[in-house]
Design a protein around this motif. Structure first.
Motif, short mmCIF file in Angstrom:
data_model
loop_
_atom_site.label_atom_id
_atom_site.label_comp_id
_atom_site.label_asym_id
_atom_site.label_seq_id
_atom_site.Cartn_x
_atom_site.Cartn_y
_atom_site.Cartn_z
N UNK A 191 0.83 -1.20 0.00
CA UNK A 191 0.00 0.00 0.00
C UNK A 191 0.87 1.26 0.00
N UNK A 192 1.95 1.23 0.77
CA UNK A 192 2.86 2.39 0.81
C UNK A 192 3.43 2.67 -0.58
N UNK A 193 3.89 1.61 -1.26
CA UNK A 193 4.44 1.78 -2.61
C UNK A 193 3.39 2.25 -3.60
N UNK A 194 2.17 1.72 -3.46
CA UNK A 194 1.10 2.08 -4.38
C UNK A 194 0.71 3.54 -4.23
N UNK A 195 0.68 4.04 -2.99
CA UNK A 195 0.34 5.45 -2.77
C UNK A 195 1.38 6.35 -3.41
N UNK A 196 2.64 6.01 -3.25
CA UNK A 196 3.70 6.85 -3.81
C UNK A 196 3.67 6.85 -5.34
N UNK A 203 -2.60 14.65 -7.40
CA UNK A 203 -2.24 15.98 -6.89
C UNK A 203 -1.29 16.66 -7.85
N UNK A 204 -1.05 17.94 -7.60
CA UNK A 204 -0.09 18.69 -8.41
C UNK A 204 1.32 18.16 -8.16
N UNK A 205 2.21 18.30 -9.17
CA UNK A 205 3.56 17.74 -9.02
C UNK A 205 4.29 18.21 -7.77
N UNK A 206 4.12 19.48 -7.39
CA UNK A 206 4.84 19.99 -6.23
C UNK A 206 4.28 19.46 -4.91
N UNK A 207 3.13 18.77 -4.97
CA UNK A 207 2.51 18.25 -3.75
C UNK A 207 2.67 16.74 -3.61
N UNK A 208 3.35 16.12 -4.54
CA UNK A 208 3.46 14.66 -4.55
C UNK A 208 4.06 14.14 -3.24
N UNK A 209 5.10 14.80 -2.74
CA UNK A 209 5.76 14.32 -1.54
C UNK A 209 4.93 14.57 -0.28
N UNK A 210 3.83 15.29 -0.40
CA UNK A 210 3.00 15.57 0.76
C UNK A 210 1.81 14.63 0.87
N UNK A 211 1.69 13.69 -0.06
CA UNK A 211 0.57 12.74 -0.03
C UNK A 211 0.93 11.57 0.87
N UNK A 212 0.20 11.42 1.96
CA UNK A 212 0.39 10.27 2.83
C UNK A 212 -0.91 9.97 3.55
N UNK A 213 -0.97 8.79 4.15
CA UNK A 213 -2.19 8.31 4.78
C UNK A 213 -1.84 7.65 6.12
N UNK A 258 2.88 5.99 2.37
CA UNK A 258 3.30 7.00 1.40
C UNK A 258 4.59 7.68 1.79
N UNK A 259 5.01 7.48 3.04
CA UNK A 259 6.27 8.08 3.52
C UNK A 259 7.33 7.02 3.78
N UNK A 260 7.07 5.79 3.36
CA UNK A 260 8.01 4.72 3.64
C UNK A 260 9.35 4.88 2.98
N UNK A 261 9.41 5.64 1.90
CA UNK A 261 10.68 5.81 1.18
C UNK A 261 11.60 6.80 1.88
#
Length: 355
Positions: A191-196, A203-213, A258-261
């Motif tokens: 699930x973590x990999x799939x979210x990333x 979302x917008x490209x600049x917000x990609x790193x802010x997507x988490x659950x 989504x923050x596992x990386x």
């Protein structure tokens, strides 16, 4: 409604015709359309405005005198309140349509959980902070496997359509992967990999790193009195057992999905006892972060007075009513709640059927 307006028009007209010409009670007719527009429909308001203008014209004809400012004021007021009533009704129809679409979307994206899955009795509820938006970034789902039931409850960061899209993606991914992957840590990592990988699409490209659950992923075997969980930055479940309310704290919580990386993440599996007649309450942070008028948070665990609830739905009814009473009827954030009660092992073949 129409009768009251007609009586007002008739009364004002008759009185005006009886008083001296120097007294102009016809001015009072201007209040009839205004009052009618508060409670009557657009069609009734329009009819009343027409009859009000007719009444004033009748007064002018009988008295053989016309007061242009009086007539102009009545016509202008009548037109304004009639248009205002029409716009209000159109807005109301739009809201009804929006709510109907939202309810349909909610049933499609986030349907209520089945009342029964194997040896489990369940209930779920979603409380939206926005009256017109019945769904948001909170999510839950349950899936039957050959050996038990897997569940997820989570909260997507942010609001609006990106959060809804991310929630829908996670639910779909969970339903598919929960049946394929052998362990909960493997499921959490997937699930973590799939979210990333899905983030650039919602979302917008600049917000990609802010997507988490934040999420709690659980598995409840059919034949063992326990529950296993992987906690990814989510509030811990509450266990209602006899006269106790116990917080099931994770031994090693993982970062939100989504923050596992960002770090070398290990998903730790916690195991807790879940005996027959125990009830497990899962919730999102909208529940315990809800504030009352004095700014005090809602003390969820303390307000769960243990009692003999007849069904998990009764637990949620109590929490929902008490929570809304605490905040004065309006939540500041969406809240999802799941109550799970384990039935005695065994049961009938029907009760053991895969849901």
């Amino acid at each position: 409604m129409l009768t009251v307006a007609l009586l007002l028009i008739l009364t004002i007209t008759l009185i005006d015709l009886q008083v001296p010409h120097s007294v102009h009670l016809g001015d009072l007719l201007i209040m009839v359309p205004a009052i009618t527009s508060w409670y009557a429909s657009f069609r009734v308001t329009a009819l009343v405005t027409i009859m009000t203008v007719w009444a004033l014209m009748a007064i002018c004809l009988v008295r053989n005198s016309v007061n242009p400012p009086q007539v102009a004021a009545l016509i202008a007021t009548s037109v304004v309140v009639t248009i205002a009533r029409y716009l209000a009704e159109r807005r109301q129809r739009e809201l009804v349509q929006v709510r109907a679409v939202a309810e349909t979307a909610q049933r499609a994206i986030l349907p209520p959980l089945p009342r029964r899955l194997g040896p489990l009795r369940l209930a779920s509820v979603y409380l939206a902070a926005e009256e017109e938006a019945l769904i948001g970034g909170d999510l839950y789902a349950a899936v039957r496997t050959p050996t038990g039931t897997r569940l997820i409850i989570g909260d997507v960061r942010g609001k609006g359509l990106p959060a809804v899209a991310a929630a829908a993606h996670i639910i779909g991914t969970f339903r598919d992967a929960a049946r394929r992957l052998a362990t909960l840590p493997e499921l959490a990592a997937y699930l973590d990999s799939s979210i990333r990988s899905n983030a650039p699409e919602v979302v917008e490209p600049e917000q990609v790193e802010e997507v988490f659950v934040t999420a709690a992923i659980l598995e409840i075997p059919d034949d063992e009195p326990l529950v296993q969980s992987v906690n990814c930055g989510h509030p811990p479940p509450l266990l209602l057992r006899a006269n106790d309310v116990v917080t099931l704290e994770a031994g090693q919580p993982a970062p939100p999905l989504g923050l596992g990386a960002l770090a070398q993440t290990t998903y730790h599996l916690d195991t807790f006892s879940l005996r027959a007649k125990d009830t497990l309450l899962l919730y999102t942070d909208g529940a315990f972060e809800a504030r009352n008028a004095d700014g005090a948070f809602y003390p969820l665990a303390k307000r769960l007075t243990p009692q003999n609830y007849c069904h998990p739905a009764a637990v949620l009814d109590h929490v929902r009513g008490d929570l809304l009473n605490h905040v004065g009827g309006r939540l500041g954030d969406d809240t999802a709640l799941i109550a799970i009660e384990r039935q005695p092992l065994g049961g009938t073949p029907h009760e053991r059927a895969i849901g």
